[in-house]
Design a protein around this motif. Structure first.
Motif, PDB file in Angstrom:
ATOM      1  N   ASP A  76      18.684  62.548  17.478  1.00  0.00           N
ATOM      2  CA  ASP A  76      17.453  62.688  16.686  1.00  0.00           C
ATOM      3  C   ASP A  76      16.226  62.232  17.463  1.00  0.00           C
ATOM      4  N   TYR A  77      16.372  61.104  18.159  1.00  0.00           N
ATOM      5  CA  TYR A  77      15.250  60.515  18.886  1.00  0.00           C
ATOM      6  C   TYR A  77      15.641  60.288  20.348  1.00  0.00           C
ATOM      7  N   ILE A  78      14.629  60.187  21.190  1.00  0.00           N
ATOM      8  CA  ILE A  78      14.844  59.926  22.609  1.00  0.00           C
ATOM      9  C   ILE A  78      14.168  58.609  22.978  1.00  0.00           C
ATOM     10  N   LEU A 108       6.888  58.863  16.753  1.00  0.00           N
ATOM     11  CA  LEU A 108       6.750  58.102  17.992  1.00  0.00           C
ATOM     12  C   LEU A 108       6.692  56.616  17.660  1.00  0.00           C
ATOM     13  N   VAL A 109       7.469  55.835  18.375  1.00  0.00           N
ATOM     14  CA  VAL A 109       7.476  54.384  18.177  1.00  0.00           C
ATOM     15  C   VAL A 109       6.990  53.714  19.458  1.00  0.00           C
ATOM     16  N   GLN A 110       6.019  52.836  19.291  1.00  0.00           N
ATOM     17  CA  GLN A 110       5.541  52.055  20.425  1.00  0.00           C
ATOM     18  C   GLN A 110       6.230  50.694  20.428  1.00  0.00           C
ATOM     19  N   ARG A 130       3.518  50.426  24.614  1.00  0.00           N
ATOM     20  CA  ARG A 130       3.827  51.682  25.288  1.00  0.00           C
ATOM     21  C   ARG A 130       4.656  52.548  24.350  1.00  0.00           C
ATOM     22  N   PRO A 131       4.439  53.854  24.363  1.00  0.00           N
ATOM     23  CA  PRO A 131       5.330  54.736  23.598  1.00  0.00           C
ATOM     24  C   PRO A 131       6.704  54.742  24.251  1.00  0.00           C
ATOM     25  N   LYS A 132       7.748  54.442  23.483  1.00  0.00           N
ATOM     26  CA  LYS A 132       9.096  54.339  24.055  1.00  0.00           C
ATOM     27  C   LYS A 132      10.130  55.198  23.336  1.00  0.00           C
ATOM     28  N   LEU A 133       9.927  55.467  22.053  1.00  0.00           N
ATOM     29  CA  LEU A 133      10.910  56.215  21.276  1.00  0.00           C
ATOM     30  C   LEU A 133      10.232  57.458  20.695  1.00  0.00           C
ATOM     31  N   TYR A 134      10.802  58.631  20.996  1.00  0.00           N
ATOM     32  CA  TYR A 134      10.192  59.902  20.619  1.00  0.00           C
ATOM     33  C   TYR A 134      11.135  60.723  19.745  1.00  0.00           C
ATOM     34  N   LYS A 135      10.592  61.341  18.726  1.00  0.00           N
ATOM     35  CA  LYS A 135      11.397  62.279  17.939  1.00  0.00           C
ATOM     36  C   LYS A 135      11.679  63.506  18.805  1.00  0.00           C
ATOM     37  N   PRO A 154       0.658  62.876  16.219  1.00  0.00           N
ATOM     38  CA  PRO A 154       1.975  62.360  15.821  1.00  0.00           C
ATOM     39  C   PRO A 154       1.858  61.165  14.882  1.00  0.00           C
ATOM     40  N   VAL A 155       2.875  60.975  14.077  1.00  0.00           N
ATOM     41  CA  VAL A 155       2.961  59.781  13.234  1.00  0.00           C
ATOM     42  C   VAL A 155       3.538  58.668  14.101  1.00  0.00           C
ATOM     43  N   ILE A 156       2.734  57.627  14.328  1.00  0.00           N
ATOM     44  CA  ILE A 156       3.099  56.566  15.269  1.00  0.00           C
ATOM     45  C   ILE A 156       3.378  55.267  14.527  1.00  0.00           C
ATOM     46  N   TYR A 157       4.439  54.594  14.940  1.00  0.00           N
ATOM     47  CA  TYR A 157       4.757  53.270  14.395  1.00  0.00           C
ATOM     48  C   TYR A 157       4.724  52.248  15.527  1.00  0.00           C
ATOM     49  N   ASP A 158       3.938  51.196  15.335  1.00  0.00           N
ATOM     50  CA  ASP A 158       3.858  50.109  16.320  1.00  0.00           C
ATOM     51  C   ASP A 158       4.872  49.035  15.938  1.00  0.00           C
TER      52      ASP A 158
END
Length: 337
Positions: A76-78, A108-110, A130-135, A154-158
């Motif tokens: 699901d995510y990278i 996207l998760v930072q 830093r962005p580390k986890l991507y859908k 993108p919908v980003i979560y810190d």
């Protein structure tokens, strides 16, 4: 619960790869490793953690290698990892909690990237997002009842997860060589890469690096299409290059243009260095003071902080002013990022 593929590109990482994968193996559902030409035990180590190991011919393009690694992911995510990173036990637990609680709307998760200043090449801060986890597969949706448009941001979560950067050595020389390969092909660097090249020179470059890079930066300054930001970065590099080579004409030409627009701390500092080398301490004081208090840094935050403060102390020491020497030594010691 979401599933995650860890995607990595590696080359000769036998000293650090196992440490990284040990911290990831119980967090992700799939590990994809793209090797760009290792001649050590990197692939042998990787095989202990995954059978999804791919060779990719190195073409001096990190983006191409990253894209290839993404194409092999199936979850699901990278999660994007470098071999010199690791996640400690506390942050592994945070990572597991995130994985369980993640809602599908997040694209996207930072995460905090820490310990950046150890062998740092482009970092001014020791900890930053830093962005580390991507859908992996993004869903596009329409918004607005009238004049509808597709949502592009993108919908980003810190998150509060911290990734520890633990390099075994500086990669600056490797990075510079990659810049030269691109430039020697006749390709134009983007404004972002001009910034990164200049920034890496000021943070991790030596005099030889500045001299070699100077020819490219001199050519760019004649380009009428460069942005004001690029112009400032170029002027900073050329000022230092000119000072190193004793080219007073170029130093003054670049410095005057820089000061006439928006003076950079790095340029003022190089003027201070020039006058310090001449033993003209009162002139040097002016420029170090401007670097420390009247201008902003473009590339390396130290050029507006402890570097000029230490030089102010040096100048006052040479002038026999004990009180001011002590004051600036104290300020330099207390200065922090």
């Amino acid at each position: 619960m979401i599933t995650i593929t860890a995607c990595m590109i590696v080359k000769n990482e036998e000293n650090v790869l196992g440490r990284c994968l040990d911290s990831l193996k119980n967090l992700v559902d799939e590990i994809v490793i793209v090797d760009t030409g290792s001649t050590d035990r990197t692939k042998e180590i990787a095989k202990q953690y995954t059978d999804k190991i791919y060779d990719f011919t190195w073409i001096h393009d990190f983006a191409a290698a990253r894209n290839f690694s993404f194409s092999k992911a199936t979850m699901d995510y990278i999660y994007v990892a470098d071999a010199d990173e690791e996640i400690d036990e506390e942050n592994q637990e945070k990572f597991r909690n995130l994985k369980e609680a993640m809602i599908p709307e997040v694209e996207l998760v930072q995460m905090y990237y820490t310990n950046q200043l150890e062998y740092g090449t482009t970092y001014n801060y020791d900890k930053e997002y830093r962005p580390k986890l991507y859908k992996r597969l993004r869903e596009f949706t329409w918004q607005d009842p009238i004049h509808e448009t597709v949502t592009l941001d993108p919908v980003i979560y810190d998150s509060d997860i911290e990734i520890i950067h633990r390099p075994a050595m500086s990669h600056a020389k490797r990075d510079f060589n990659n810049f030269y390969v691109v430039l020697d092909k006749g390709e134009r660097l983007s404004p972002k890469l001009v910034h990164m090249f200049a920034k890496e020179l000021f943070i991790a470059g030596d005099e030889e690096d500045f001299i070699k890079a100077g020819a490219y930066f001199e050519e760019w300054q004649r380009d009428t299409t460069i942005t004001p930001e690029e112009c400032a970065y170029i002027q900073c590099v050329l000022a230092k290059c000119a000072r190193i080579q004793g080219n007073l004409e170029l130093l003054m030409k670049v410095a005057l243009k820089n000061i006439a627009s928006k003076a950079s701390a790095e340029v003022c500092y190089e003027l201070g260095e020039h006058y310090l080398e001449l033993g003209e301490y009162e002139e040097a004081l002016i420029w170090y003071y401007n670097a420390a208090y009247e201008t902003e840094c473009q590339l390396n935050i130290h050029y507006g902080g402890d570097y000029p403060l230490k030089r102010l102390a040096d100048c006052y020491r040479a002038l026999g002013n004990v009180e001011q020497t002590s004051a600036y030594e104290e300020l330099a010691e207390k200065w922090s990022l």
